[in-house]
Design a protein around this motif. Sequence first.
Motif, mmCIF file in Angstrom:
data_model
loop_
_atom_site.group_PDB
_atom_site.id
_atom_site.type_symbol
_atom_site.label_atom_id
_atom_site.label_comp_id
_atom_site.label_asym_id
_atom_site.label_seq_id
_atom_site.Cartn_x
_atom_site.Cartn_y
_atom_site.Cartn_z
ATOM 1 N N LEU A 146 0.724 -1.437 -0.139
ATOM 2 C CA LEU A 146 0.110 -0.003 0.155
ATOM 3 C C LEU A 146 0.877 1.213 -0.310
ATOM 4 C CD1 LEU A 146 -3.145 -0.980 2.093
ATOM 5 C CD2 LEU A 146 -3.030 -0.254 0.044
ATOM 6 N N GLU A 147 2.047 0.889 1.080
ATOM 7 C CA GLU A 147 2.392 2.296 0.756
ATOM 8 C C GLU A 147 3.541 2.381 -0.535
ATOM 9 O OE1 GLU A 147 5.653 2.083 3.681
ATOM 10 O OE2 GLU A 147 4.406 2.413 5.399
ATOM 11 N N GLU A 148 3.965 1.441 -1.319
ATOM 12 C CA GLU A 148 4.512 1.730 -2.639
ATOM 13 C C GLU A 148 3.139 2.207 -3.912
ATOM 14 O OE1 GLU A 148 5.944 -2.257 -3.845
ATOM 15 O OE2 GLU A 148 7.612 -1.629 -1.726
ATOM 16 N N ALA A 149 1.835 2.194 -3.212
ATOM 17 C CA ALA A 149 1.063 2.151 -4.356
ATOM 18 C C ALA A 149 0.324 2.843 -4.488
ATOM 19 C CB ALA A 149 -0.757 1.242 -3.886
ATOM 20 N N ALA A 150 0.892 4.792 -4.863
ATOM 21 C CA ALA A 150 0.185 5.602 -4.574
ATOM 22 C C ALA A 150 -1.153 6.512 -4.861
ATOM 23 C CB ALA A 150 2.190 6.733 -5.525
ATOM 24 N N GLY A 151 -2.084 6.584 -3.939
ATOM 25 C CA GLY A 151 -2.995 7.027 -4.575
ATOM 26 C C GLY A 151 -3.569 5.995 -4.140
ATOM 27 N N CYS A 152 -3.349 5.262 -3.956
ATOM 28 C CA CYS A 152 -4.152 3.455 -3.002
ATOM 29 C C CYS A 152 -4.639 4.050 -2.018
ATOM 30 C CB CYS A 152 -4.038 2.309 -3.947
ATOM 31 S SG CYS A 152 -3.592 2.252 -5.546
ATOM 32 N N ARG A 153 -5.773 3.402 -1.493
ATOM 33 C CA ARG A 153 -6.677 3.512 -0.107
ATOM 34 C C ARG A 153 -7.444 2.047 -0.335
ATOM 35 N NH1 ARG A 153 -10.835 4.333 2.375
ATOM 36 N NH2 ARG A 153 -12.336 6.065 0.601
ATOM 37 N N ALA A 154 -7.363 1.153 1.033
ATOM 38 C CA ALA A 154 -7.922 -0.154 0.598
ATOM 39 C C ALA A 154 -9.021 -0.409 1.505
ATOM 40 C CB ALA A 154 -6.769 -1.255 1.847
ATOM 41 N N LEU A 155 -10.077 -0.797 0.785
ATOM 42 C CA LEU A 155 -11.461 -1.166 1.863
ATOM 43 C C LEU A 155 -11.628 -1.972 2.634
ATOM 44 C CD1 LEU A 155 -13.428 -1.067 -1.566
ATOM 45 C CD2 LEU A 155 -13.144 1.255 0.407
ATOM 46 N N GLY A 156 -10.422 -2.918 3.215
ATOM 47 C CA GLY A 156 -10.253 -4.014 3.639
ATOM 48 C C GLY A 156 -9.632 -5.203 3.112
ATOM 49 N N VAL A 157 -9.812 -6.280 3.531
ATOM 50 C CA VAL A 157 -8.519 -7.032 3.193
ATOM 51 C C VAL A 157 -9.006 -9.385 3.389
ATOM 52 C CG1 VAL A 157 -6.435 -8.815 3.630
ATOM 53 C CG2 VAL A 157 -6.620 -6.239 4.419
ATOM 54 N N GLY A 158 -9.053 -9.081 2.316
ATOM 55 C CA GLY A 158 -9.717 -11.211 2.942
ATOM 56 C C GLY A 158 -8.138 -11.682 2.143
ATOM 57 N N VAL A 159 -8.089 -13.015 3.648
ATOM 58 C CA VAL A 159 -7.438 -13.752 3.667
ATOM 59 C C VAL A 159 -7.915 -15.198 3.182
ATOM 60 C CG1 VAL A 159 -6.258 -14.928 5.474
ATOM 61 C CG2 VAL A 159 -6.727 -12.529 5.243
ATOM 62 N N ALA A 160 -7.413 -15.666 1.900
ATOM 63 C CA ALA A 160 -7.503 -17.305 1.884
ATOM 64 C C ALA A 160 -6.848 -18.258 1.828
ATOM 65 C CB ALA A 160 -7.776 -17.290 0.007
ATOM 66 N N VAL A 161 -7.429 -19.585 2.611
ATOM 67 C CA VAL A 161 -6.564 -20.133 3.422
ATOM 68 C C VAL A 161 -6.850 -21.743 2.847
ATOM 69 C CG1 VAL A 161 -5.296 -21.252 5.344
ATOM 70 C CG2 VAL A 161 -5.701 -18.832 5.186
ATOM 71 N N GLY A 162 -6.220 -22.540 2.999
ATOM 72 C CA GLY A 162 -6.319 -23.961 2.438
ATOM 73 C C GLY A 162 -7.401 -24.441 3.488
ATOM 74 N N GLY A 163 -7.526 -26.196 3.538
ATOM 75 C CA GLY A 163 -7.914 -26.523 4.438
ATOM 76 C C GLY A 163 -9.458 -26.634 5.538
ATOM 77 N N TRP A 164 -9.628 -26.324 6.924
ATOM 78 C CA TRP A 164 -11.097 -26.061 7.224
ATOM 79 C C TRP A 164 -10.946 -24.414 7.357
ATOM 80 C CZ3 TRP A 164 -13.515 -29.447 11.507
ATOM 81 C CH2 TRP A 164 -14.433 -28.419 11.786
ATOM 82 N N VAL A 165 -12.340 -23.835 6.575
ATOM 83 C CA VAL A 165 -11.867 -22.566 7.374
ATOM 84 C C VAL A 165 -13.108 -21.997 7.701
ATOM 85 C CG1 VAL A 165 -11.171 -20.011 6.699
ATOM 86 C CG2 VAL A 165 -10.010 -22.205 6.009
ATOM 87 N N ASP A 166 -14.037 -21.390 8.943
ATOM 88 C CA ASP A 166 -15.482 -20.856 9.418
ATOM 89 C C ASP A 166 -14.832 -19.231 8.796
ATOM 90 O OD1 ASP A 166 -16.896 -20.421 10.808
ATOM 91 O OD2 ASP A 166 -16.933 -20.896 12.684
ATOM 92 N N ARG A 167 -15.381 -19.488 7.759
ATOM 93 C CA ARG A 167 -15.942 -18.477 7.623
ATOM 94 C C ARG A 167 -16.328 -17.051 8.971
ATOM 95 N NH1 ARG A 167 -20.050 -16.706 2.789
ATOM 96 N NH2 ARG A 167 -21.976 -17.640 4.320
ATOM 97 N N ASP A 168 -17.591 -18.023 8.903
ATOM 98 C CA ASP A 168 -18.630 -17.148 10.127
ATOM 99 C C ASP A 168 -17.509 -16.633 10.861
ATOM 100 O OD1 ASP A 168 -19.980 -16.983 8.383
ATOM 101 O OD2 ASP A 168 -21.079 -18.577 9.195
ATOM 102 N N SER A 169 -16.442 -17.240 11.515
ATOM 103 C CA SER A 169 -15.367 -16.534 12.394
ATOM 104 C C SER A 169 -14.034 -16.590 12.239
ATOM 105 C CB SER A 169 -15.583 -18.197 13.522
ATOM 106 O OG SER A 169 -14.711 -19.399 13.279
ATOM 107 N N GLY A 170 -13.749 -16.255 11.426
ATOM 108 C CA GLY A 170 -12.305 -15.830 10.690
ATOM 109 C C GLY A 170 -11.262 -16.562 11.185
ATOM 110 N N THR A 171 -11.764 -18.026 11.564
ATOM 111 C CA THR A 171 -10.711 -18.960 11.695
ATOM 112 C C THR A 171 -10.435 -19.828 10.867
ATOM 113 O OG1 THR A 171 -12.159 -18.320 14.407
ATOM 114 C CG2 THR A 171 -10.572 -20.813 13.833
#
Length: 401
Positions: A146-171
Amino acid sequence: MPRTAAFPALSSPVTRVADSDRRRTSASVIMRSVLEHGPVARSTIARLTGLSPASVTDHCARLTGLGLIREAEAPRRSNGVGRPHVPVDLDDSRLVVGGVHVAVPYTTVSLLDLRGRVVARRELRHRSLEPSEVLARAADGLGALLEEAAGCRALGVGVAVGGWVDRDSGTVVEHPLLGWRDVAVRETVGARTGLPVQVDGHARALVNAERLFGRARGSLSVLHLFVGNMVDAAFATHDEVHHGPRSQAGAIAHLPLPGGTEPCDCGRVGCLQVELSERTLCGRARRAGVIDGVNPMRVVAAADAGDPVAARLLRERARMVGRATALLLDVLNPERVVVTEVGVLYREDCLAALRDEVGAGRAAAVSPSSFPGTVLAMAGGAVALDVLYRDPLASPSGPGA
């Protein structure tokens, strides 16, 4: 009793919830229309979505205020007479989402714009598999992008992982190859970045990416099969990805694969993940003298350079992936199947081998990922973009945000 007592008050909680749901759904439909057809006139959006012109105008004003869409620079006239139709389009000039994909050997951090295009990315090879260190380095890596991307602003972050991921709890409930159990990913990354964080399994993330930005856009049902070190699947129908209780749907690692010979830790032979994993491919390639490491792309490179053993190993794996695909087709009968696997992504002979196993009658429904070369960078960002397109009015963008 007054005559009006039998009717709920206009400001009742039920009414407010229903109105909120309608606004969220309408805004989502409009954002998707602009994504697919933009630049597009408001009158065309109304025709495509069935919403009233007044509703479209109101929602476009809200989405413009949030910085998500903008009026296109050149107004267009209808038949050259009357007032010009000023089209609207996505405003992809400054807003981005951060993406994190945690794989077994490394983490990929990325920035994606509102069209799902990768603006920047970086691979961070693991120093250890301790969750706190992996996630801290990922958050810091996003900060650097983000520091290198001049003028860009992040709305949020998405994290993707393999295995068993509980979306509701973010775990991450369980990832056997990383050795992770009950890792609070959303909490950890959110505390480090100060941004809203969404977490999901990588197969579900990629099926959403295909629906929004890839070849599966407009399909009524889509199956995504991810074949890496982890082997997962995701199924979407009528624009909804099936998660199941605690988001455990898509766990296919121990499905028996006909013709499989590899012993699995579970005590059986030929389980889908141990048979198809990149670890198995690279192990076979090392024993054959093709490569001396654990990078499957080196097997692809050897095949491209004319090594017949490397090409044979990749085709054999693609055939086994085809058998797994045929099995899932029999069970779920999706309109479209997308496969993410290195041989299928980069070699026509591997794609042909997979389709041969699926059978001529269904081969045309099977295609490789729409994002060769950027699959992992896309996966994390797609988690956040799916949430944005489902509820754009909840976006923290806009002036002063």
